[in-house]
Scaffold this active site. Sequence first.
Site, PDB file in Angstrom:
ATOM      1  N   GLY A  32       0.822  -1.201   0.000  1.00 48.07           N
ATOM      2  CA  GLY A  32       0.000   0.000   0.000  1.00 48.07           C
ATOM      3  C   GLY A  32       0.858   1.254   0.000  1.00 48.07           C
ATOM      4  O   GLY A  32       1.941   1.301  -0.590  1.00 48.07           O
ATOM      5  N   SER A  33       0.374   2.272   0.667  1.00 45.59           N
ATOM      6  CA  SER A  33       1.010   3.588   0.597  1.00 45.59           C
ATOM      7  C   SER A  33       2.387   3.659   1.238  1.00 45.59           C
ATOM      8  O   SER A  33       3.113   4.634   1.038  1.00 45.59           O
ATOM      9  CB  SER A  33       0.095   4.644   1.222  1.00 45.59           C
ATOM     10  OG  SER A  33      -1.062   4.829   0.429  1.00 45.59           O
ATOM     11  N   THR A  34       2.777   2.636   2.021  1.00 45.98           N
ATOM     12  CA  THR A  34       4.132   2.660   2.565  1.00 45.98           C
ATOM     13  C   THR A  34       5.165   2.594   1.442  1.00 45.98           C
ATOM     14  O   THR A  34       6.293   3.066   1.600  1.00 45.98           O
ATOM     15  CB  THR A  34       4.376   1.502   3.551  1.00 45.98           C
ATOM     16  OG1 THR A  34       4.202   0.256   2.881  1.00 45.98           O
ATOM     17  CG2 THR A  34       3.402   1.579   4.728  1.00 45.98           C
TER      18      THR A  34
END
Length: 495
Positions: free
Chosen positions: A224-226
């Site tokens: 995801g956004s990591t």
Amino acid sequence: MNKPLRRIAIFCGLLVMTLLIRDNWLQYVKADSLNSDTLNRRVSIARYSTPRGDIIVDGNPITGSTKNKTSGSGYNDFEYKRTYKDGAMWAPVTGYASQAYGATQLESIDDGILTGNDDRLFFRNTLDMLTGKSKEGGNVVTTLNAAAQKAAYDGLKTRGKGAVVALNPETGAILAMSSYPSYDPTSFAGNTTTDEKAWAKLQEKNDSNQPMLNRALRETYPPGSTFKLVTAAAALQNGLYTSADTKTNSPLPYILPNTTTELKNEGSIPCENATMRVALQYSCNTVFGKMGADLGKDKMLAEAKKFGFDSEQFTPVRSNASVFPESMDKPQTALSSIGQYDTAATPLQMAMVAAAIENDGKLMKPYMVDKLQAPNLDVISQTEPEELSQPLSSENAQILQSMMETVVSKGTGTNAQISGVTVGGKTGTAQHGVDNSEKPYAWFVSYAKPSNGSTPVAVAVVVEDDNANRDDISGGGLAAPIAKNVMEAVINSSK
């Protein structure tokens, strides 16, 4: 000598020669395969005739050995079996050593040291034999931090499923490695029907939660956004943007290249032409998706590989390779650059990303064994920190640090704030299942830099909370508090 006697003598000589050849074949050529043969019970009897050495954390053993109780028939030729202290908490580190099911992880990799059979112990074993002293196993001294491991394990227990990895960014030493649900290796360390039942209960066909899966090393999740941290690093390293506070060329709405599909953000957030700092602070899909597409798959892949993607890691326990796809078109590159499509990462990998950024762009090889000891505590081998790669320049790493610190001070990661400590982080809520039909994964990757110069720490947390309401699942809400507790545990123990 008459002819019949001569023939008998020749025949007997041939028989003796055949026996000698066979004896030498068995003792030298076939020795290793016979020793490792599962049907050779004498090897197993010798293995369990003495206590194993211990696996050590913070100077204390987390393993032990105990005398076997007799079986129902009143006889058991395996004298000792393995025991574990807080076995479920430490199983992702130790693995197991079982009389019936073999050994895994550190118990297997360093079996020679623990049993005392390693070639490096030959002279000590010879001396002990001459003096009549029983053979002893050596010790495996780990880099783990007991307080950090407990914080990680206790945090995951409240969420159901997930994993945590904590690293010392300066050395690569693993400080915590937790996976939940877990198992107690003591429950099947023997070879009785009770051990057999305990083993069967843990198998995937009987427990869909897979308690024996080491999620920290062997499970790859969409990050995801990591993953936007890797995309930001690629943009800085390739000169697409040179500052955290320069506006990006990021339209709103943003249509994926060569499609009519709009890439959407989560809610109404200020993403149009946002600076990289603001885009990371609010986690703008449009900004980082376009950034990845503008860079192209080759530059994105090259940067991901520098962080360790597409390569197995050996700690010395093997970790599955994280994945950044090699074959993609432009829209797929955009999706991969925000941690979706086929991008997948282990918790260890995302801890490595945070560690490299904190360590001014230098990625150190992760390891969990500090040293191996002989039974008399002499050091047989010592692990020296090793640089793995340089994903970022020092200058660009510091730019990215300032962006991550904004995420924690006033962005999506405020739940990770620690008083008096500089904390940087990135949240992630990763899609799960076909068309995101399953509850998403909650991620948080972070680092903490104490102002007193004590040990820094980088942490990755992923949570699979099947019991949470879908709307309540977020990296900042579920994973960040666990990361905070782990970072505080490391900081407090190093004071």
